[in-house]
Write a protein that holds these residues in place. Structure first.
Motif, mmCIF file in Angstrom:
data_model
loop_
_atom_site.group_PDB
_atom_site.id
_atom_site.type_symbol
_atom_site.label_atom_id
_atom_site.label_comp_id
_atom_site.label_asym_id
_atom_site.label_seq_id
_atom_site.Cartn_x
_atom_site.Cartn_y
_atom_site.Cartn_z
ATOM 1 N N ARG A 3 0.859 -1.194 0.000
ATOM 2 C CA ARG A 3 0.000 0.000 0.000
ATOM 3 C C ARG A 3 0.890 1.236 0.000
ATOM 4 O O ARG A 3 1.829 1.339 0.779
ATOM 5 N N ASP A 34 -2.948 0.625 -10.309
ATOM 6 C CA ASP A 34 -3.836 -0.515 -10.554
ATOM 7 C C ASP A 34 -3.187 -1.500 -11.515
ATOM 8 O O ASP A 34 -3.272 -2.716 -11.321
ATOM 9 N N GLN A 39 -2.052 -1.067 -4.243
ATOM 10 C CA GLN A 39 -3.089 -0.222 -3.651
ATOM 11 C C GLN A 39 -2.464 1.141 -3.348
ATOM 12 O O GLN A 39 -1.450 1.230 -2.653
ATOM 13 N N ASP A 41 -3.318 5.176 -2.146
ATOM 14 C CA ASP A 41 -4.216 6.209 -1.642
ATOM 15 C C ASP A 41 -3.639 7.561 -2.040
ATOM 16 O O ASP A 41 -2.424 7.729 -2.146
ATOM 17 N N ASN A 62 -3.672 4.127 7.383
ATOM 18 C CA ASN A 62 -3.255 2.794 6.961
ATOM 19 C C ASN A 62 -1.764 2.628 7.191
ATOM 20 O O ASN A 62 -1.051 3.601 7.423
#
Length: 117
Positions: A3, A34, A39, A41, A62
């Motif tokens: 992430r 993607d 992932q 943000d 996160n």
């Protein structure tokens, strides 16, 4: 899954220019995450709306393996002090995350991949 957090200036909140090309580039850049199965943000800040608080909220939402700091924050000399604050906020609130720098909104995934390999 890895992430990543991308921190940048909100182009819609910068006075005196057309945000649409930058918004389109940001969207293309996010789509590349993607493509790589990463992932990502997005934390876009306005300088006059308590950006440090917004960044801390994003960093603590996160666990991030990498934080990409955008060129709008890094490259504009009057924002040097703010850039330093952003780097130190990342160090404080996501100490295990690598810090990466993009050269445009479209290559944020490439910047993160340098540290995810």
């Amino acid at each position: 899954m890895a992430r990543v957090l991308v921190i940048g200036l909100d182009p819609a909140k910068i006075q005196g220019w057309d945000p649409e090309p930058v918004q389109a580039a940001v969207a293309r850049g996010q789509a590349r995450f993607d493509d790589y199965g990463i992932q990502a943000d997005l934390c876009l800040v306005a300088l006059d709306e308590n950006p440090e608080e917004t960044i801390v909220e994003a960093l603590t939402r996160n666990d991030y393996i990498c934080v990409v700091i955008g060129g709008g924050i890094r490259k504009h000399e009057p924002l040097l002090e703010f850039f330093e604050k952003v780097v130190n906020l990342v160090r404080q609130h996501a100490p295990d995350a690598a810090i990466a720098f993009n050269s445009s909104p479209e290559d944020s995934a490439d910047a993160a991949l340098r540290w995810l390999r």
